[in-house]
Design a protein around this motif. Structure first.
Motif, short mmCIF file in Angstrom:
data_model
loop_
_atom_site.label_atom_id
_atom_site.label_comp_id
_atom_site.label_asym_id
_atom_site.label_seq_id
_atom_site.Cartn_x
_atom_site.Cartn_y
_atom_site.Cartn_z
N GLN A 1 -9.39 -0.74 5.14
CA GLN A 1 -10.70 -1.21 4.69
C GLN A 1 -10.65 -1.69 3.25
O GLN A 1 -11.46 -2.50 2.83
N GLU A 2 -9.66 -1.19 2.50
CA GLU A 2 -9.55 -1.51 1.08
C GLU A 2 -8.48 -2.57 0.78
O GLU A 2 -8.45 -3.11 -0.31
N SER A 3 -7.58 -2.82 1.72
CA SER A 3 -6.44 -3.67 1.44
C SER A 3 -6.08 -4.53 2.63
O SER A 3 -6.23 -4.11 3.78
N ASP B 1 0.85 -1.18 0.00
CA ASP B 1 0.00 0.00 0.00
C ASP B 1 0.89 1.23 0.00
O ASP B 1 2.06 1.17 0.37
N ARG C 1 -8.73 3.97 6.63
CA ARG C 1 -9.41 3.86 5.32
C ARG C 1 -8.66 2.88 4.42
O ARG C 1 -9.29 2.06 3.73
N LEU C 2 -7.33 2.96 4.41
CA LEU C 2 -6.54 2.04 3.58
C LEU C 2 -6.79 0.59 3.98
O LEU C 2 -6.91 -0.28 3.12
#
Length: 162
Positions: free
Chosen positions: A56-58, A31, A53-54
């Protein structure tokens, strides 16, 4: 090929940043989070929010922090490092230009630091809060204190009643 047809300059710049950060993320296999600015109070909250937030995506185990900073407060850096390590097993730094003072300490907390011939780290220069909420080098206070002690020792320190 990515089509660039932005509606304004900010959109254009953000699109280019997304493209280039994506390239870095793919190349370094993690990331990516970019930060440019002083490491002052409140920035640690911004890092925490961005990292949450990161996550939650990765599910990546690695993050690369692209960092450019004149420095700041070591307490803020410590909090950011603890937050990074809470979310990621591996933390790398990429310094395209400079990371001074607390930024150098921040970089040294990582597992790897990527730099080129133009990149700079250091010097580590602790800061304290001065007048008008500005930061000043702690060493400056120490030098002034030593001068006052020397004047007092030789008897030339004047007292003004005002």
């Amino acid at each position: 090929m990515v089509s660039l047809s932005p509606s304004n300059a900010n959109d254009f710049i953000e699109t280019l940043l997304d493209i280039h950060l994506g390239t870095i993320s793919n190349g370094l296999q993690g990331d990516i989070l970019a930060f440019s600015g002083a490491l002052i109070h409140g920035i640690d909250d911004i890092f925490r929010n961005a990292l949450e937030r990161l996550r939650q995506e990765s599910e990546s185990k690695k993050i690369v922090v692209v960092l450019e900073t004149p420095g700041g407060y070591i307490e803020v850096v410590q909090r950011i490092v603890e937050t990074l390590r809470f979310h990621y097993e591996f933390v790398d730094f990429l310094v395209p230009n400079c990371a001074f003072s607390a930024g150098t300490v921040f970089d040294m907390s990582g597992d790897a630091i990527y730099m080129n011939y133009y990149s700079r780290l250091g010097p580590i220069d602790p800061q304290v809060m001065g007048a008008n909420e500005t930061t000043v080098p702690a060493l400056g206070y120490l030098v002034a204190w030593e001068r006052l002690l020397e004047k007092a020792r030789i008897g030339v320190l004047l007292h003004y009643a005002g």
